[in-house]
Design a protein around this motif. Structure first.
Motif, mmCIF file in Angstrom:
data_model
loop_
_atom_site.group_PDB
_atom_site.id
_atom_site.type_symbol
_atom_site.label_atom_id
_atom_site.label_comp_id
_atom_site.label_asym_id
_atom_site.label_seq_id
_atom_site.Cartn_x
_atom_site.Cartn_y
_atom_site.Cartn_z
ATOM 1 N N GLU A 106 0.798 -1.231 0.000
ATOM 2 C CA GLU A 106 0.000 0.000 0.000
ATOM 3 C C GLU A 106 0.828 1.278 0.000
ATOM 4 O O GLU A 106 0.370 2.304 -0.495
ATOM 5 N N GLN A 146 3.446 4.149 -4.429
ATOM 6 C CA GLN A 146 2.689 5.243 -5.049
ATOM 7 C C GLN A 146 2.347 4.899 -6.499
ATOM 8 O O GLN A 146 2.785 5.559 -7.430
ATOM 9 N N LEU A 147 1.551 3.838 -6.655
ATOM 10 C CA LEU A 147 1.189 3.354 -7.984
ATOM 11 C C LEU A 147 -0.254 3.649 -8.370
ATOM 12 O O LEU A 147 -0.667 3.305 -9.471
ATOM 13 N N ASP A 148 -1.003 4.272 -7.468
ATOM 14 C CA ASP A 148 -2.426 4.515 -7.723
ATOM 15 C C ASP A 148 -2.618 5.148 -9.104
ATOM 16 O O ASP A 148 -1.935 6.096 -9.479
ATOM 17 N N ASP A 149 -3.590 4.579 -9.848
ATOM 18 C CA ASP A 149 -3.874 5.057 -11.189
ATOM 19 C C ASP A 149 -5.364 4.894 -11.445
ATOM 20 O O ASP A 149 -5.801 3.887 -11.999
ATOM 21 N N ASP A 172 -9.044 3.869 -10.889
ATOM 22 C CA ASP A 172 -9.757 2.826 -10.161
ATOM 23 C C ASP A 172 -9.095 1.455 -10.237
ATOM 24 O O ASP A 172 -9.591 0.499 -9.649
ATOM 25 N N TRP A 217 -5.002 -0.561 -10.685
ATOM 26 C CA TRP A 217 -3.569 -0.533 -10.937
ATOM 27 C C TRP A 217 -2.952 -1.854 -10.523
ATOM 28 O O TRP A 217 -3.514 -2.610 -9.750
ATOM 29 N N THR A 230 -0.521 -4.415 -8.657
ATOM 30 C CA THR A 230 0.176 -4.494 -7.369
ATOM 31 C C THR A 230 1.185 -5.637 -7.329
ATOM 32 O O THR A 230 1.949 -5.735 -6.384
ATOM 33 N N HIS A 271 8.392 0.874 -12.651
ATOM 34 C CA HIS A 271 7.415 0.670 -11.578
ATOM 35 C C HIS A 271 8.011 0.971 -10.208
ATOM 36 O O HIS A 271 7.354 1.593 -9.367
ATOM 37 N N ARG A 325 8.410 4.775 -9.769
ATOM 38 C CA ARG A 325 7.114 5.389 -9.505
ATOM 39 C C ARG A 325 6.610 5.028 -8.101
ATOM 40 O O ARG A 325 6.114 5.877 -7.371
ATOM 41 N N ALA A 326 6.732 3.758 -7.734
ATOM 42 C CA ALA A 326 6.254 3.288 -6.434
ATOM 43 C C ALA A 326 6.961 3.985 -5.274
ATOM 44 O O ALA A 326 6.374 4.292 -4.249
#
Length: 144
Positions: A108, A111-114, A116, A118, A120, A138, A141-142
């Protein structure tokens, strides 16, 4: 009637015990990068050759693109945490639970939120120049 689940497998029980031992060791050591690096190195060295090659590659990529992440183990897996100690990315060896592929996973704190939906986690069977580029993007970005 539905069958009852037999509970955790031996491998899962071992992972839980390993996590408890990790937490005790981390409590003693604090947020020491050196202790974390040593724990990750020990975990990688204990892997089968195929898993070790992948884990060493992930460790190298994390060190290159997100050197601020702190190495540590998490359920016996090499993992990398943010400054708050929250796991961002981890590597799960295929041999750990006798699966056909290793897993590169994000927790969690990543920081991959995209929108609704994405990714994991990824199944990982080989490091090629293409997979390394994807992994690096990845992880970068994460890690924020």
């Amino acid at each position: 009637m539905t069958e009852k689940n037999a509970g955790l497998s031996k491998e899962e029980r071992d992972a839980v015990k390993q996590r408890a031992a990790e937490l005790r060791a981390q409590e003693k050591a604090g947020k020491s990068r050196a202790v974390g690096e040593k724990a990750v190195r020990t975990a990688i060295d204990a892997m089968s050759e195929d898993d070790r090659i992948l884990a060493e590659g992930i460790d190298r990529i994390v060190s290159e693109v997100a050197p601020h992440l702190i190495p540590k183990t998490w359920y016996g897996f090499p993992a990398y945490a943010d400054a708050d100690g929250k796991i961002v990315v981890f590597f799960k060896a295929a041999s750990k639970f006798a699966t056909r592929y290793a897993t590169l996973g994000f927790e969690e704190a990543a920081q991959l939120d995209d929108g609704d939906l994405w990714v994991t986690s990824f199944a990982l069977i080989a490091l090629t120049s293409e997979t390394e580029k994807t992994i690096a993007a990845h992880i970068r970005r994460a890690a924020g």
